[in-house]
Design a protein around this motif. Structure first.
Motif, PDB file in Angstrom:
ATOM      1  N   MET A   1      20.449  38.753  37.513  1.00 46.82           N
ATOM      2  CA  MET A   1      21.008  37.495  37.068  1.00 46.82           C
ATOM      3  C   MET A   1      22.477  37.447  37.483  1.00 46.82           C
ATOM      4  N   ALA A   2      22.915  36.346  38.010  1.00 48.66           N
ATOM      5  CA  ALA A   2      24.274  36.187  38.517  1.00 48.66           C
ATOM      6  C   ALA A   2      25.234  35.770  37.405  1.00 48.66           C
ATOM      7  N   PHE A   3      26.495  36.124  37.607  1.00 50.70           N
ATOM      8  CA  PHE A   3      27.545  35.765  36.664  1.00 50.70           C
ATOM      9  C   PHE A   3      28.576  34.886  37.358  1.00 50.70           C
ATOM     10  N   ARG A   4      29.269  34.078  36.560  1.00 48.32           N
ATOM     11  CA  ARG A   4      30.372  33.251  37.033  1.00 48.32           C
ATOM     12  C   ARG A   4      31.575  33.544  36.154  1.00 48.32           C
ATOM     13  N   ILE A   5      32.743  33.416  36.725  1.00 55.66           N
ATOM     14  CA  ILE A   5      33.993  33.581  35.986  1.00 55.66           C
ATOM     15  C   ILE A   5      34.779  32.290  36.114  1.00 55.66           C
ATOM     16  N   THR A   6      35.236  31.777  34.985  1.00 54.36           N
ATOM     17  CA  THR A   6      36.167  30.655  35.015  1.00 54.36           C
ATOM     18  C   THR A   6      37.509  31.173  34.521  1.00 54.36           C
ATOM     19  N   TYR A   7      38.572  30.650  35.100  1.00 56.39           N
ATOM     20  CA  TYR A   7      39.920  31.071  34.718  1.00 56.39           C
ATOM     21  C   TYR A   7      40.921  30.034  35.178  1.00 56.39           C
ATOM     22  N   GLN A   8      42.108  30.136  34.643  1.00 58.25           N
ATOM     23  CA  GLN A   8      43.217  29.303  35.103  1.00 58.25           C
ATOM     24  C   GLN A   8      44.212  30.226  35.792  1.00 58.25           C
ATOM     25  N   TYR A   9      44.682  29.787  36.951  1.00 59.30           N
ATOM     26  CA  TYR A   9      45.704  30.533  37.678  1.00 59.30           C
ATOM     27  C   TYR A   9      46.826  29.559  37.987  1.00 59.30           C
ATOM     28  N   HIS A  10      47.981  29.816  37.415  1.00 64.45           N
ATOM     29  CA  HIS A  10      49.128  28.909  37.518  1.00 64.45           C
ATOM     30  C   HIS A  10      48.729  27.484  37.142  1.00 64.45           C
ATOM     31  N   LYS A  11      48.058  27.371  36.004  1.00 63.41           N
ATOM     32  CA  LYS A  11      47.640  26.101  35.393  1.00 63.41           C
ATOM     33  C   LYS A  11      46.638  25.310  36.224  1.00 63.41           C
ATOM     34  N   GLN A  12      45.925  25.993  37.115  1.00 62.62           N
ATOM     35  CA  GLN A  12      44.896  25.353  37.928  1.00 62.62           C
ATOM     36  C   GLN A  12      43.557  26.004  37.586  1.00 62.62           C
ATOM     37  N   GLN A  13      42.591  25.212  37.124  1.00 58.63           N
ATOM     38  CA  GLN A  13      41.272  25.712  36.736  1.00 58.63           C
ATOM     39  C   GLN A  13      40.486  26.129  37.965  1.00 58.63           C
ATOM     40  N   LYS A  14      39.872  27.334  37.913  1.00 61.49           N
ATOM     41  CA  LYS A  14      39.093  27.838  39.045  1.00 61.49           C
ATOM     42  C   LYS A  14      37.829  28.516  38.540  1.00 61.49           C
ATOM     43  N   GLU A  15      36.863  28.670  39.458  1.00 63.27           N
ATOM     44  CA  GLU A  15      35.602  29.335  39.116  1.00 63.27           C
ATOM     45  C   GLU A  15      35.134  30.133  40.331  1.00 63.27           C
ATOM     46  N   ILE A  16      34.678  31.381  40.088  1.00 64.13           N
ATOM     47  CA  ILE A  16      34.178  32.232  41.161  1.00 64.13           C
ATOM     48  C   ILE A  16      32.911  32.944  40.705  1.00 64.13           C
ATOM     49  N   GLY A  17      32.180  33.496  41.654  1.00 58.55           N
ATOM     50  CA  GLY A  17      31.021  34.320  41.345  1.00 58.55           C
ATOM     51  C   GLY A  17      31.476  35.747  41.054  1.00 58.55           C
ATOM     52  N   PHE A  18      30.654  36.494  40.331  1.00 56.79           N
ATOM     53  CA  PHE A  18      30.994  37.872  39.981  1.00 56.79           C
ATOM     54  C   PHE A  18      29.762  38.747  40.097  1.00 56.79           C
ATOM     55  N   ALA A  19      29.941  39.911  40.714  1.00 51.64           N
ATOM     56  CA  ALA A  19      28.878  40.901  40.819  1.00 51.64           C
ATOM     57  C   ALA A  19      29.466  42.274  40.532  1.00 51.64           C
ATOM     58  N   ASN A  20      28.813  43.041  39.669  1.00 53.56           N
ATOM     59  CA  ASN A  20      29.311  44.363  39.300  1.00 53.56           C
ATOM     60  C   ASN A  20      29.393  45.323  40.486  1.00 53.56           C
ATOM     61  N   ASP A  21      28.549  45.126  41.485  1.00 46.44           N
ATOM     62  CA  ASP A  21      28.563  46.041  42.625  1.00 46.44           C
ATOM     63  C   ASP A  21      29.735  45.804  43.574  1.00 46.44           C
ATOM     64  N   LYS A  22      30.400  44.659  43.459  1.00 49.15           N
ATOM     65  CA  LYS A  22      31.541  44.355  44.328  1.00 49.15           C
ATOM     66  C   LYS A  22      32.887  44.610  43.666  1.00 49.15           C
ATOM     67  N   HIS A  23      32.952  44.466  42.355  1.00 52.76           N
ATOM     68  CA  HIS A  23      34.227  44.590  41.644  1.00 52.76           C
ATOM     69  C   HIS A  23      34.075  45.488  40.427  1.00 52.76           C
ATOM     70  N   HIS A  24      35.141  46.228  40.147  1.00 53.92           N
ATOM     71  CA  HIS A  24      35.159  47.141  39.007  1.00 53.92           C
ATOM     72  C   HIS A  24      35.178  46.378  37.677  1.00 53.92           C
ATOM     73  N   SER A  25      35.889  45.246  37.657  1.00 54.53           N
ATOM     74  CA  SER A  25      35.998  44.471  36.420  1.00 54.53           C
ATOM     75  C   SER A  25      36.195  42.991  36.747  1.00 54.53           C
ATOM     76  N   VAL A  26      36.150  42.187  35.706  1.00 51.03           N
ATOM     77  CA  VAL A  26      36.396  40.757  35.839  1.00 51.03           C
ATOM     78  C   VAL A  26      37.797  40.527  36.388  1.00 51.03           C
ATOM     79  N   TYR A  27      38.759  41.311  35.914  1.00 57.38           N
ATOM     80  CA  TYR A  27      40.145  41.153  36.348  1.00 57.38           C
ATOM     81  C   TYR A  27      40.318  41.520  37.815  1.00 57.38           C
TER      82      TYR A  27
END
Length: 81
Positions: free
Chosen positions: A1-27
């Motif tokens: 099952m895929a995950f998505r991350i939403t966040y604000q970066y410098h007051k701009q809303q963004k969304e990306i995909g997330f996979a545990n095999d590519k990144h150590h953490s959400v951050y």
């Protein structure tokens, strides 16, 4: 099952995909998406882990504060349906 991350970066809303095999953490994923170098963060994170004896709350607070200073806020991860 895929995950998505939403966040604000410098007051701009963004969304990306997330996979545990590519990144150590959400951050790590959001920093990579924005091209932020985390070498200093990982060095300091290791020091905090050694001092706090891996206390989860201390580590979480450190991560959130560090990324807040970088301009990230409202970081949320959720499952895609």
């Amino acid at each position: 099952m895929a995950f998505r991350i939403t966040y604000q970066y410098h007051k701009q809303q963004k969304e990306i995909g997330f996979a545990n095999d590519k990144h150590h953490s959400v951050y790590d994923a959001i920093a990579a998406a924005e091209g932020v170098d985390l070498a200093e963060f990982h060095r300091m994170e290791n020091q905090v882990a050694n001092v706090s004896r891996n206390d989860r709350k201390t580590m979480k607070d450190f991560r959130e504060e560090y990324f807040r200073k970088l301009g990230f806020s409202q970081v949320t991860i959720f499952r895609e349906e």
